[in-house]
Design an enzyme around this catalytic site. Structure first.
Site, PDB file in Angstrom:
ATOM      1  N   LYS A  10       0.839  -1.197   0.000  1.00 20.85           N
ATOM      2  CA  LYS A  10       0.000   0.000   0.000  1.00 20.85           C
ATOM      3  C   LYS A  10       0.877   1.252   0.000  1.00 20.85           C
ATOM      4  O   LYS A  10       1.710   1.419   0.892  1.00 20.85           O
ATOM      5  CB  LYS A  10      -0.929   0.000   1.211  1.00 20.85           C
ATOM      6  CG  LYS A  10      -1.925  -1.158   1.204  1.00 20.85           C
ATOM      7  CD  LYS A  10      -2.767  -1.208   2.460  1.00 20.85           C
ATOM      8  CE  LYS A  10      -3.758  -2.373   2.413  1.00 20.85           C
ATOM      9  NZ  LYS A  10      -4.578  -2.473   3.646  1.00 20.85           N
ATOM     10  N   GLY A  13      -7.831  -4.014   2.020  1.00 26.52           N
ATOM     11  CA  GLY A  13      -8.944  -3.913   2.951  1.00 26.52           C
ATOM     12  C   GLY A  13      -8.479  -3.844   4.381  1.00 26.52           C
ATOM     13  O   GLY A  13      -7.273  -3.779   4.662  1.00 26.52           O
ATOM     14  N   LYS A  43      -4.738   5.956   4.056  1.00 30.40           N
ATOM     15  CA  LYS A  43      -5.158   5.589   5.412  1.00 30.40           C
ATOM     16  C   LYS A  43      -3.960   5.458   6.340  1.00 30.40           C
ATOM     17  O   LYS A  43      -4.060   5.704   7.548  1.00 30.40           O
ATOM     18  CB  LYS A  43      -5.998   4.313   5.385  1.00 30.40           C
ATOM     19  CG  LYS A  43      -5.288   3.084   4.805  1.00 30.40           C
ATOM     20  CD  LYS A  43      -4.650   2.216   5.850  1.00 30.40           C
ATOM     21  CE  LYS A  43      -3.933   1.031   5.233  1.00 30.40           C
ATOM     22  NZ  LYS A  43      -3.361   0.126   6.232  1.00 30.40           N
ATOM     23  N   ASP A  66     -10.760   0.180   5.963  1.00 29.50           N
ATOM     24  CA  ASP A  66      -9.327   0.160   6.250  1.00 29.50           C
ATOM     25  C   ASP A  66      -8.913   1.362   7.084  1.00 29.50           C
ATOM     26  O   ASP A  66      -8.034   1.273   7.945  1.00 29.50           O
ATOM     27  CB  ASP A  66      -8.544   0.131   4.929  1.00 29.50           C
ATOM     28  CG  ASP A  66      -7.192  -0.554   5.062  1.00 29.50           C
ATOM     29  OD1 ASP A  66      -6.850  -1.005   6.181  1.00 29.50           O
ATOM     30  OD2 ASP A  66      -6.470  -0.650   4.056  1.00 29.50           O
TER      31      ASP A  66
END
Length: 332
Positions: A103, A132, A187, A240
């Site tokens: 990510k 996720g 996130k 998430d």
């Protein structure tokens, strides 16, 4: 099916365990041959307390394990994706599927991780993103978890869904690669910011404010670069964000807490003892937002503190004293 996991961290190991439970022939590759040997002997990963690795799970430091693989999962840190993709080229075939679970946004290029993987591996294979609210520690204990397999080619996403889905790991499909990957990168930045607030002594009201307004920033940037609003309210988006900002499993939140308590960024990351992706993503998200002219005050403040040495309390005051707005304003 023969599957290879590239990366012997907690998430790569947990994904290997899922595939073993589903009856696949699974090998985990580590760039550290000594670590691979230790894990093979002890049947444990120090990052997954309480989890015992299946006897059928093979672990190696030899990339030749890729020979004949049908599914290859890239689970290395974001900064290592490009180098790893290059290493794959001699082993890749057009009928293989690559799964990206890293990510982040690549520094300077503003490329998402699936794009980095595709480009560095010469676009030989289809790439599916799996993302996720999925803490490796909980998945390794087989606790109910949900995530999204996403690819513009829906049949490839379905193939990954079929490979991973079981009684404790539920997989949905999507074609919104942009929205899913942008959510996964941002996130981590927000979780770092939430951890900093925790460390400074702020409580639930502050965290709720930060998470909600950060989601508004994500939607604003995401829609501008082609993501779907429905994705940001789903598992890869809000799901998430919630789990990463609130859980002590989150390395980003833990690092943020230490920073908020007074440790330097480098001291905090060293104490956490694993890659803190939010630190790298903060610069990449800032660069991306600047390049497209999208206002992101929270992410900008995190970046200014981490990379420009701005005062923490000053950043809080800067955010709280912004000019008055209507909540429905798209540029709040």
């Amino acid at each position: 099916m023969k599957a290879v996991i590239l990366g012997a961290g907690g998430w790569g190991t947990a994904l290997g365990m899922i595939l073993c439970d589903n009856g696949h022939d699974v090998t985990i590759w580590s760039h550290n041959a000594q670590k691979a040997k230790q894990m093979a002997e002890t049947r444990k990963n120090p990052l997954l307390e309480g989890a015992v690795l299946p006897e059928t799970l093979k672990i190696t430091g030899d990339l030749d394990c890729l020979t004949g693989a049908e599914l290859v999962v890239c689970a290395v840190p974001s900064f290592a994706v490009r180098e790893t993709g290059r290493k794959l080229i001699p082993y890749l075939r057009a009928d293989m599927v690559l799964v990206s679970v890293s990510k982040g946004i690549e520094r300077d290029t503003n490329l998402r991780m699936s794009q980095v993987l595709q480009e560095s591996s010469n676009n030989i294979c289809k790439v599916v993103v799996l993302s996720g609210p999925t803490h490796a520690e909980e998945v390794s204990l087989r606790l109910p978890t949900g995530c999204v397999a996403v690819c513009e080619d829906h049949s490839a996403a379905r193939m990954v869904q079929d490979a991973f889905m079981n009684s404790y790991f539920r997989v949905y499909t999507s074609t919104d690669v942009v929205g899913v990957e942008l959510s996964g990168a941002m996130k981590n930045v927000v979780a770092l910011g939430c951890g900093i607030c925790d460390g400074m002594g702020y409580q639930d009201n502050t965290k709720a404010l930060l998470m909600t307004r950060a989601m508004a920033e994500l939607v604003r940037l995401g829609q501008y670069v082609g993501g779907s609003q429905s994705t940001f309210s789903g598992l890869a988006g809000m799901g998430d964000l919630i789990v990463t900002c609130t859980s002590m499993h989150s390395r980003n939140r833990r690092a943020g807490i230490l920073i908020g308590q007074g440790k330097t960024v480098q001291e905090a990351m060293k104490e956490v003892g694993a890659v803190v992706e939010g630190y790298y993503a903060a610069e990449s998200i800032y660069q991306l937002a600047q390049s497209v002219g999208v206002e992101m005050p929270i992410c900008s403040c995190v970046y200014e503190f981490l990379y420009q040495g701005q005062n923490l309390q000053g950043m809080v005051e800067k955010l709280m004293q912004r000019e008055k707005r209507d909540e429905a304003d798209a540029f709040l």
